[in-house]
Scaffold this motif. Structure first.
Motif, PDB file in Angstrom:
ATOM      1  N   PHE A 274       5.569   6.181   7.965  1.00  0.00           N
ATOM      2  CA  PHE A 274       4.333   6.696   7.374  1.00  0.00           C
ATOM      3  C   PHE A 274       3.210   6.304   8.321  1.00  0.00           C
ATOM      4  O   PHE A 274       2.857   5.122   8.421  1.00  0.00           O
ATOM      5  N   ALA A 275       2.678   7.280   9.037  1.00  0.00           N
ATOM      6  CA  ALA A 275       1.760   6.950  10.128  1.00  0.00           C
ATOM      7  C   ALA A 275       0.579   7.907  10.184  1.00  0.00           C
ATOM      8  O   ALA A 275       0.734   9.116  10.000  1.00  0.00           O
ATOM      9  N   TRP A 276      -0.582   7.345  10.443  1.00  0.00           N
ATOM     10  CA  TRP A 276      -1.801   8.113  10.666  1.00  0.00           C
ATOM     11  C   TRP A 276      -2.119   9.040   9.496  1.00  0.00           C
ATOM     12  O   TRP A 276      -2.450  10.209   9.664  1.00  0.00           O
ATOM     13  N   ASN A 277      -1.991   8.488   8.298  1.00  0.00           N
ATOM     14  CA  ASN A 277      -2.454   9.187   7.105  1.00  0.00           C
ATOM     15  C   ASN A 277      -3.847   8.681   6.743  1.00  0.00           C
ATOM     16  O   ASN A 277      -4.220   7.562   7.073  1.00  0.00           O
ATOM     17  N   ASN A 278      -4.620   9.515   6.045  1.00  0.00           N
ATOM     18  CA  ASN A 278      -6.016   9.168   5.805  1.00  0.00           C
ATOM     19  C   ASN A 278      -6.177   7.952   4.911  1.00  0.00           C
ATOM     20  O   ASN A 278      -7.078   7.151   5.110  1.00  0.00           O
ATOM     21  N   TRP A 279      -5.304   7.785   3.921  1.00  0.00           N
ATOM     22  CA  TRP A 279      -5.411   6.602   3.075  1.00  0.00           C
ATOM     23  C   TRP A 279      -4.067   5.883   3.063  1.00  0.00           C
ATOM     24  O   TRP A 279      -3.664   5.315   4.053  1.00  0.00           O
ATOM     25  N   GLY A 280      -3.323   5.923   1.965  1.00  0.00           N
ATOM     26  CA  GLY A 280      -2.130   5.095   1.869  1.00  0.00           C
ATOM     27  C   GLY A 280      -0.899   5.723   2.487  1.00  0.00           C
ATOM     28  O   GLY A 280      -0.765   6.947   2.594  1.00  0.00           O
ATOM     29  N   GLY A 281       0.045   4.869   2.870  1.00  0.00           N
ATOM     30  CA  GLY A 281       1.325   5.337   3.387  1.00  0.00           C
ATOM     31  C   GLY A 281       2.248   5.784   2.268  1.00  0.00           C
ATOM     32  O   GLY A 281       2.456   6.971   2.049  1.00  0.00           O
ATOM     33  N   TYR A 282       2.801   4.814   1.496  1.00  0.00           N
ATOM     34  CA  TYR A 282       3.664   5.189   0.378  1.00  0.00           C
ATOM     35  C   TYR A 282       3.419   4.283  -0.817  1.00  0.00           C
ATOM     36  O   TYR A 282       3.018   3.127  -0.679  1.00  0.00           O
ATOM     37  N   GLN A 283       3.667   4.839  -2.010  1.00  0.00           N
ATOM     38  CA  GLN A 283       3.364   4.144  -3.249  1.00  0.00           C
ATOM     39  C   GLN A 283       4.481   4.337  -4.263  1.00  0.00           C
ATOM     40  O   GLN A 283       5.027   5.431  -4.413  1.00  0.00           O
ATOM     41  N   PHE A 284       4.807   3.252  -4.973  1.00  0.00           N
ATOM     42  CA  PHE A 284       5.687   3.309  -6.146  1.00  0.00           C
ATOM     43  C   PHE A 284       4.848   2.942  -7.369  1.00  0.00           C
ATOM     44  O   PHE A 284       4.111   1.956  -7.347  1.00  0.00           O
ATOM     45  N   TYR A 285       5.018   3.717  -8.435  1.00  0.00           N
ATOM     46  CA  TYR A 285       4.247   3.482  -9.658  1.00  0.00           C
ATOM     47  C   TYR A 285       5.188   3.592 -10.852  1.00  0.00           C
ATOM     48  O   TYR A 285       5.732   4.667 -11.125  1.00  0.00           O
TER      49      TYR A 285
END
Length: 548
Positions: A274-285
């Motif tokens: 997960f690279a060069w994204n504007n905010w977060g890379g990855y999320q678990f909820y």
């Protein structure tokens, strides 16, 4: 030199004296931590091939190796149809850039066959949120070009509960990104502020402007503009596997992520980037039974990885480094961001996690975390603290971790209890190596049991660690820094320039005064200087390098 202790000699001495005994709280649940191993071994009922490279690839094809689909979106549609009929599906994706987004949402039911997304060659299948924009118009300046801007994104509003508690500069609330030949350009607010390598967006004029360096020819360049938000979202799914994909250029704003998995169970995530994204890379909820291995989340504008309310989590060899570049542009480096920030994690193991060079804290356990082991981790060269433990009830065992050369504190502790730090190294962080803050007690609700807990710093164990710094080793707002129940022994403490490196409330203490007043560290050693052998851990270079 008197008081000079060579590190290798110290280790031999400690072993000879029998201090390096392992202390671990027995957590029986760890025997079955993470997603079921059988999830990956199962043969899929249906296999779909996606390859956007050959001319004959088409979404009207059957999706075989010889006649592949062209888009992941069509493969997802077929997988959903298979799912309704009770068939498991594996989607095999060939190398290439896939400029699309995937959304999958399921209603709960007893029959939930596995869906797998896997890259044929790990790291070479890219899901990108950007488009290639051509036909840039020249201006009076030979290196400045413009293009029509069709979006009215403005600045993102404050997320619920944030306003009044933190300050979000306009640049933190933006979400535009431009890449030229794979290099991210720096966003500025005003056209007049631009210099080579910058871009600006004027929504009033519906225009984006880029300023190319002298050695870059617009006619020979590929200009990518981020337009997609939420590249992969999964909701309500059990039995899901994702392997070997790269997610980049996601245009989500505050609290958004390139990959988001919500209300799920039995999830494998392996070898993804997960690279060069504007905010977060990855999320678990709200996810149960998660295994992540060898994933890298790097150079994202906000946190590399966030998780909330997770039960049974196994992380091995994951990395979250050089994140929060957008946040740092607006001095947003404390609130809600870290290389890894997790809340409400129950029953988890983090093995060999690396958090390096984040423009914020390295690894943050925030609120209601229990039954956790952190083994062989590294948190170094981060802008703020290396490890942040906040409102964590434990038990939490930290073994063989290295926390060093962070720009603020080594370990920051706020209202956390039952923490056991053993055989670890905390050294040469810029502030105190261990900093204890917070209220006397803080209320925390256990999300599983509903129990109300009043947490303070208590029941800590520090055994067989090396804690080295030029200034304060321990700084606490309290007379009893780590609270009642502290067990501290077998440690090597070292401060090169501070004869009183322990602070308890207003009192500054020498090592012998610390031993007497706390009745701890009777079998520990203090040295003014520790000289490591070549190649030993204390020589590792992990200096914070600033924004890219």
């Amino acid at each position: 030199m008197k008081n000079r202790i060579r590190l290798n000699y110290t280790f031999r001495l400690f072993y000879a004296m029998g201090f390096f005994c392992t202390f671990l709280i027995p957590l029986q649940i760890f025997a079955a931590i993470g997603a079921p191993n059988a999830l990956q071994a199962l043969q899929s009922d249906r296999v779909i091939h996606v390859n956007n490279f050959p001319p004959h690839a088409s979404d009207s094809n059957p999706g075989t190796k010889a006649l592949p689909l062209k888009t992941i979106g069509m493969a997802t549609t077929l997988a959903l149809e298979n799912h309704k009929r009770g068939f498991s599906t594996k989607i095999l994706i060939y190398p290439g850039v896939y400029r699309e987004k995937i959304h999958m949402e399921f209603s709960s039911k007893k029959l939930d066959p596995t869906i797998t997304f896997e890259a044929i060659e790990h790291g070479k299948t890219i899901i990108s949120g950007s488009e290639i924009w051509e036909n840039w118009e020249g201006t009076k300046h030979k290196n400045i070009y413009t293009h029509k801007w069709p979006f009215k994104w403005g600045v993102r509003p404050y997320p619920p509960g944030w306003e009044g508690k933190t300050i979000l500069q306009p640049i933190v609330r933006r979400q535009e990104m431009v890449f030229v030949n794979g290099i991210k350009f720096n966003q500025v607010d005003l056209h007049s502020e631009m210099k080579p390598g910058d871009f600006s967006v004027s929504e009033e004029n519906s225009e984006v402007t880029i300023f190319l360096p002298d050695n870059v020819d617009i006619k020979q360049s590929e200009v990518e503009v981020a337009v997609q938000k939420g590249l992969f979202t999964l909701k309500g799914k059990s039995n899901f596997v994702l392997k070997g994909l790269r997610f980049q250029h996601d245009a989500s704003g505050l609290v958004g992520h390139a990959l988001g998995i919500t209300n799920a169970k039995n999830v494998y995530l392996e070898d993804c980037v997960f690279a060069w994204n504007n905010w977060g890379g990855y999320q678990f909820y709200n996810v149960q039974n998660v295994t992540t291995r060898r994933n890298v989340s790097t150079h994202n504008g906000g946190p590399g990885h966030t998780a909330w309310r997770i039960k049974n989590y196994l992380s091995e060899d994951d990395e979250t480094s050089f994140n929060n570049w957008r946040g740092a542009k607006g001095n947003f480096v404390y609130w809600a961001v870290a290389g890894t920030k997790i809340m409400g994690i129950h029953d988890a193991i983090f093995r060999r996690h690396r958090a390096q060079g984040n423009h914020t804290a390295g690894f943050w356990l925030d609120y209601d975390n229990k039954n956790i082991e952190i083994e062989d981790g590294v948190s170094c060269g981060n802008l703020k603290h290396g490890l942040f433990l906040e409102a964590t009830q434990g038990p939490l065992t930290i073994t063989s971790m290295k926390i060093y050369q962070n720009q603020e504190w080594g370990i920051r502790i706020v209202n956390s209890s039952q923490i056991n730090v053993t055989e670890s190294q905390v050294y040469h962080n810029r502030g105190p190596q261990i900093r204890v803050q917070g209220q006397k007690t803080r209320g925390v609700n256990d999300w599983e049991t509903g129990e109300r807990l009043n947490l303070g710093a208590e029941k800590w164990t520090l055994e067989n660690n090396i804690i080295v710094g030029d200034g304060l080793l321990v700084q606490s707002s309290f007379k009893n820094p780590l609270g009642p129940g502290l067990k501290s022994n077998g440690n090597l403490w070292s401060s090169a320039s501070n004869t009183k490196p322990f602070q308890a409330a207003a009192d500054r203490l020498t090592f012998s005064e610390w031993q007497t007043s706390m009745n701890q560290d009777q079998t520990s050693t203090f040295a003014f200087t520790v000289q490591p052998e070549s190649g030993q851990a204390l020589l590792d270079n992990c200096t914070y390098r600033g924004l890219d």
